[in-house]
Design a protein around this motif. Sequence first.
Motif, short mmCIF file in Angstrom:
data_model
loop_
_atom_site.label_atom_id
_atom_site.label_comp_id
_atom_site.label_asym_id
_atom_site.label_seq_id
_atom_site.Cartn_x
_atom_site.Cartn_y
_atom_site.Cartn_z
N HIS A 25 0.79 -1.48 0.15
CA HIS A 25 -0.27 -0.05 -0.23
C HIS A 25 0.82 1.61 0.01
N GLY A 26 2.41 0.87 0.23
CA GLY A 26 2.75 2.31 -0.12
C GLY A 26 3.55 2.80 1.24
N VAL A 27 3.59 1.94 2.78
CA VAL A 27 4.09 2.19 3.40
C VAL A 27 5.03 1.93 3.05
N PRO A 28 5.84 2.45 4.16
CA PRO A 28 7.39 2.24 5.14
C PRO A 28 7.60 1.50 6.18
N ILE A 29 8.38 0.52 5.76
CA ILE A 29 8.34 -0.13 6.63
C ILE A 29 9.49 -0.42 7.48
N ARG A 98 16.62 7.26 12.20
CA ARG A 98 17.30 7.67 10.25
C ARG A 98 16.61 7.43 9.50
N ALA A 99 15.70 6.43 9.32
CA ALA A 99 15.09 5.78 8.53
C ALA A 99 13.62 6.59 8.49
N ALA A 100 13.59 6.67 10.11
CA ALA A 100 11.88 7.25 10.07
C ALA A 100 12.17 8.31 9.77
N ALA A 101 13.37 9.52 9.39
CA ALA A 101 13.48 10.93 9.54
C ALA A 101 13.16 11.09 7.56
N ALA A 102 13.37 9.62 7.25
CA ALA A 102 13.75 9.60 5.52
C ALA A 102 12.71 8.80 5.16
N TYR A 107 1.87 7.37 7.02
CA TYR A 107 2.17 7.06 8.02
C TYR A 107 3.46 5.87 7.70
N LEU A 108 3.94 5.45 8.60
CA LEU A 108 5.12 4.26 8.96
C LEU A 108 4.59 2.99 9.61
N MET A 109 5.48 1.83 9.41
CA MET A 109 4.74 0.99 10.65
C MET A 109 6.60 0.77 11.20
N TYR A 110 6.76 0.25 12.49
CA TYR A 110 8.29 -1.21 12.55
C TYR A 110 7.64 -1.55 13.17
N VAL A 111 8.69 -2.86 12.04
CA VAL A 111 7.85 -4.03 13.04
C VAL A 111 9.09 -4.31 13.78
N VAL A 112 8.47 -4.39 15.02
CA VAL A 112 9.60 -5.01 16.50
C VAL A 112 9.22 -6.24 17.04
N PRO A 113 9.58 -7.51 16.68
CA PRO A 113 9.29 -9.08 17.06
C PRO A 113 9.58 -8.44 19.14
#
Length: 216
Positions: A25-29, A98-102, A107-113
């Motif tokens: 869907h174009g969401v930054p992961i 760094r990745a979030a700033a770029a 919206y963005l999604m963090y994958v955190v086990p």
Amino acid sequence: MTYAIGLTGGIGSGKTTVANLFAAHGVPIIDTDAIAHGITAPGGAAMAPIRAAFGAEFVAPDGALDRARMRELVFHDAEAKGRLEAITHPLIRTECDRAAAAARGPYLMYVVPLLVESGQWRARVQRILVVDCAEETQIARVMARNQFTREQVLAIMAHQAGRSERQAVADDLIDNNIDATPLVTQVDQLHVRYLQLAGEALPSPEGPENDRRHSP
């Protein structure tokens, strides 16, 4: 600040599959597991301090972390686990920032086990999305995927938050059991919801006093 979702789930729950559907869907992961692998790859930022702290025997011939040896150590030695995390966690956080700033997207999604276990992510995300399935389903999937024994999978699960603990912190839940609604449908519905919430969280052009922010 970009509206952020924290995606988590136990091993074998289907986090990567779900993240890939959001990415479509174009969401930054931003995948913390991928970042952890990167910093412990040959030449990775964590390798020199790991070698200094644990010795050359924890470094594979190619210069990467010997994951099997390190896993065996930290599963049975809490002090060693703490030393490893003191090296890797700040590096992972720096790379996440760094990745979030770029990142560019609604919206963005963090994958955190280990989102639940860390205790630090609630303040960094607006919502927590848990991918949920029965524990026996987790075990079967990991045994098939990684060729682990049942005992090895159970040992990993013993060091993760339990299913009920993850459910307790979830703002949203994806059911990835065999008889559940297809993942695509669940992700599509949540994506629409997250677009709405992200839009509501944008500062109002009239000023901060008119800012409409969503409180989970």
